[in-house]
Design an enzyme around this catalytic site. Structure first.
Site, short mmCIF file in Angstrom:
data_model
loop_
_atom_site.label_atom_id
_atom_site.label_comp_id
_atom_site.label_asym_id
_atom_site.label_seq_id
_atom_site.Cartn_x
_atom_site.Cartn_y
_atom_site.Cartn_z
N ASN A 20 -22.49 8.56 16.04
CA ASN A 20 -22.75 7.60 15.52
C ASN A 20 -24.06 6.43 15.88
OD1 ASN A 20 -21.04 8.07 13.75
ND2 ASN A 20 -19.88 6.19 13.88
N GLY A 73 -34.72 3.37 3.81
CA GLY A 73 -34.00 2.48 2.76
C GLY A 73 -33.86 1.05 3.33
N CYS A 114 -19.00 1.97 9.74
CA CYS A 114 -18.86 2.52 11.02
C CYS A 114 -20.29 2.04 11.95
CB CYS A 114 -18.66 4.08 10.74
SG CYS A 114 -17.29 4.47 10.03
N LYS A 140 0.76 -1.28 -0.13
CA LYS A 140 0.10 -0.20 -0.07
C LYS A 140 0.91 1.11 -0.11
CE LYS A 140 -4.20 1.23 2.43
NZ LYS A 140 -4.97 0.98 3.63
N LEU A 166 -33.01 11.11 7.80
CA LEU A 166 -34.51 10.46 8.00
C LEU A 166 -34.97 9.88 6.66
CD1 LEU A 166 -36.35 13.25 10.02
CD2 LEU A 166 -35.62 10.84 10.70
C1 UGA Z 1 -20.52 7.59 9.34
C2 UGA Z 1 -21.16 8.98 9.93
O1 UGA Z 1 -22.12 9.68 9.30
C3 UGA Z 1 -19.89 9.87 9.95
O2 UGA Z 1 -20.15 10.98 10.61
C4 UGA Z 1 -18.56 9.09 10.89
O3 UGA Z 1 -17.50 9.64 10.92
C5 UGA Z 1 -18.45 7.73 10.22
O4 UGA Z 1 -19.62 7.24 9.85
C6 UGA Z 1 -17.35 7.15 10.92
O5 UGA Z 1 -17.65 6.66 12.10
O6 UGA Z 1 -16.18 6.89 10.48
P1 UGA Z 1 -20.44 6.84 6.82
O7 UGA Z 1 -20.28 5.66 7.36
O8 UGA Z 1 -19.39 7.20 5.77
O9 UGA Z 1 -20.45 7.96 8.00
O10 UGA Z 1 -21.89 6.86 6.23
P2 UGA Z 1 -23.15 7.68 6.19
O11 UGA Z 1 -23.32 8.61 5.24
O12 UGA Z 1 -23.35 8.24 7.55
O13 UGA Z 1 -24.31 6.49 5.94
C7 UGA Z 1 -24.11 5.25 6.75
C8 UGA Z 1 -25.30 4.21 6.40
O14 UGA Z 1 -26.51 4.94 6.65
C9 UGA Z 1 -25.32 4.08 4.75
O15 UGA Z 1 -25.47 2.67 4.51
C10 UGA Z 1 -26.44 4.93 4.22
O16 UGA Z 1 -27.05 4.50 3.14
C11 UGA Z 1 -27.43 4.98 5.52
N1 UGA Z 1 -28.37 5.93 5.56
C12 UGA Z 1 -27.89 7.32 5.85
C13 UGA Z 1 -29.83 5.86 5.53
O17 UGA Z 1 -30.08 4.64 5.37
N2 UGA Z 1 -30.84 6.96 5.85
C14 UGA Z 1 -30.04 8.00 5.98
O18 UGA Z 1 -30.93 9.03 6.10
C15 UGA Z 1 -28.93 8.42 6.09
#
Ligand code: UGA
Length: 438
Positions: free
Chosen positions: A211, A256, A263, A35, A253
């Site tokens: 989270n 899905g 995470c 890497k 909100l």
């Molecule tokens: C998440 C947090 O949003 C970040 O703030 C955090 O830093 C990160 O975890 C971490 O701990 O490193 P991430 O896992 O990249 O970020 O993705 P998100 O955008 O939060 O989405 C997570 C999951 O929730 C996805 O599967 C997404 O599709 C789902 N989701 C999100 C929904 O089903 N509905 C929503 O309204 C939002």
């Protein structure tokens, strides 16, 4: 200011590149030589908008180095960040801290002057203290202070989140360590980013709390979506009506197929485990974990039901495999549960994802990966949208109609598990349109 960033995963690589952009001299280290070699050739191992540019520019300007020798990097640094993986431990849901502790031992051997050692990986409460103990045991003369600086960036928006965060959380036990970290984040003062200075245990817990709360918010709307289906309500309007209340807020909100990623699934498990260990169970988070599992099952039932009760011998076109758009990451993606279950039920699956094909080839045996959405839909009995990539938002519906195989009763089945199309429009276009909570 000189920084060592241990671990070149999402958090390490993005944070390292962004700190270099802030003007610090950053050495990113990783035990994975292949890497590091790739990074030194300017190849970025992950798909993240804007990252490549940032890495290339800062390397060229000499502020960003990649190497495998941790001790040497640490010996020159004022700050050392531990940003290695903390995967879920098999069996009990706890965070596996072996890489963090190994990093602590390596850091201990390298410290030669006053150094602030910071955990950036998501680590359970008490880890900072354990890391400090390891360093003291390995190197009793080490002049260091421990700190915690959890990262809140999202995949797909990582650079933007890092450069314009809602807040920075810094956990320290001394003013000396606080000063070093405040200095590091000085470039954010201009944008008046709130900086919360607290103790290490609080910083560690804040990351899990955030989270778990977001996972709860998603799960809440998913369960409400299921109720909407039974009572004839529209979950998007419910979400809007709720979200306009500023105390609730409209983000996260979106209903899905259940949350995934590297995470939320692991952090909710780890928080529940920590809470049980301290005899303070967070029942709400335990329920969220179970409800999220059920949500994925519900999606399987939805697809089966849409195909009149059986998918055996039916061909499904799956659009989107990653856990969310704008990433190539499949970790804990709903696809990894839903697709194998459909295969077991006898479905034939042809799938496409704009960035996730390489990972899918590793983790989805039995799924045929094809070159594009229309190829996936050719002769399919149903199209299923699993991830809301932009390129699926405007599919040529007339073309789809000629590609899909109508069911015995003439229906053209379209399952939109991310609600990116309008039900009325899809009906008008002649599709048997299934979505979530509308
Ligand atoms: C998440 C947090 O949003 C970040 O703030 C955090 O830093 C990160 O975890 C971490 O701990 O490193 P991430 O896992 O990249 O970020 O993705 P998100 O955008 O939060 O989405 C997570 C999951 O929730 C996805 O599967 C997404 O599709 C789902 N989701 C999100 C929904 O089903 N509905 C929503 O309204 C939002």
């Amino acid at each position: 200011m000189r920084i060592t960033m241990i671990g070149t995963g999402y958090v390490g690589l993005v944070s390292g590149a962004c700190f270099a952009e802030f003007g610090a001299e950053v050495i990113c280290v990783d035990v994975d030589r292949a890497k590091i070699d790739r990074l030194n050739r300017g190849e970025i191992p992950i798909f993240e908008t804007g990252l490549e540019e940032l890495v290339i520019r800062n390397r060229k300007e000499g502020r960003l180095l990649f190497q495998t020798d941790t001790m040497e990097a640490v010996s020159k640094s004022d700050l050392v960040f531990i940003a290695v993986g903390t995967p879920e431990r098999r069996g009990d849901g706890a965070a596996d801290l072996q890489y963090v502790f190994q990093a602590a031992r390596d850091v201990a051997k390298g410290i030669q002057k006053f150094t602030v050692v910071v955990t950036k990986s998501t680590v359970p409460v008490g880890t900072g203290e354990k890391v400090a103990r390891i360093i003291r045991e390995e190197n009793p003369d080490a002049d260091f202070e421990m700190a915690s600086n959890p990262e809140f960036l999202r995949e797909g928006a990582a650079i933007e989140d890092f450069m314009n965060p809602d807040r920075v959380v810094i956990g320290v036990e001394s003013e000396r360590a606080a000063q070093v970290l405040k200095n590091l984040y000085r470039p954010l003062y201009r944008s008046e980013t709130p900086i919360l200075i607290t103790n290490i245990a609080t910083a560690e817990l804040t990351k899990y709390a955030a989270n778990a709360f977001l996972a709860t918010k998603i799960t809440f709307i998913n369960q409400l979506a299921n109720l909407c289906e039974s009572v004839g309500a529209d979950v998007h309007h419910v979400a809007k009506g709720m979200g306009l209340d500023r105390r609730i807020g409209s983000q996260f909100l979106q209903p899905g197929p259940g949350y995934g990623g590297s995470c939320f699934p692991k952090d909710t498990q780890a928080l529940a485990k920590t809470a049980r260990e301290h005899n303070q169970p967070v029942g709400i988070v335990e329920q969220v974990i179970e409800a999220n599992r059920q949500q994925k099952e519900r999606m399987i039932d939805k697809i089966v039901h849409a195909l009149s009760g059986t998918v055996a011998g039916k061909q499904l076109a799956i659009l989107g495999l990653t856990f969310k758009p704008n990433t190539d990451d499949l970790r804990d993606a709903p696809a990894l549960t839903i697709l194998p279950a459909l295969l077991r039920l006898g479905a034939i699956i042809r799938a496409y994802d704009p960035e996730g094909m390489r990972e899918a080839a590793k983790f989805l045996p039995g799924v045929e990966l094809v070159a594009g959405p229309y190829e996936a839909c050719k002769n399919a009995d149903a199209v299923v949208i699993l991830t809301e990539w932009n390129q699926f938002r405007n599919l040529q519906l007339n073309r789809l109609k000629t590609l899909l195989t109508p069911q015995a009763d003439g229906r053209l089945v379209f399952c939109d598990l991310r609600n990116i199309y309008e039900p009325a429009l899809m009906k008008e276009q002649g599709f048997h349109y299934i979505c979530v909570g509308r």
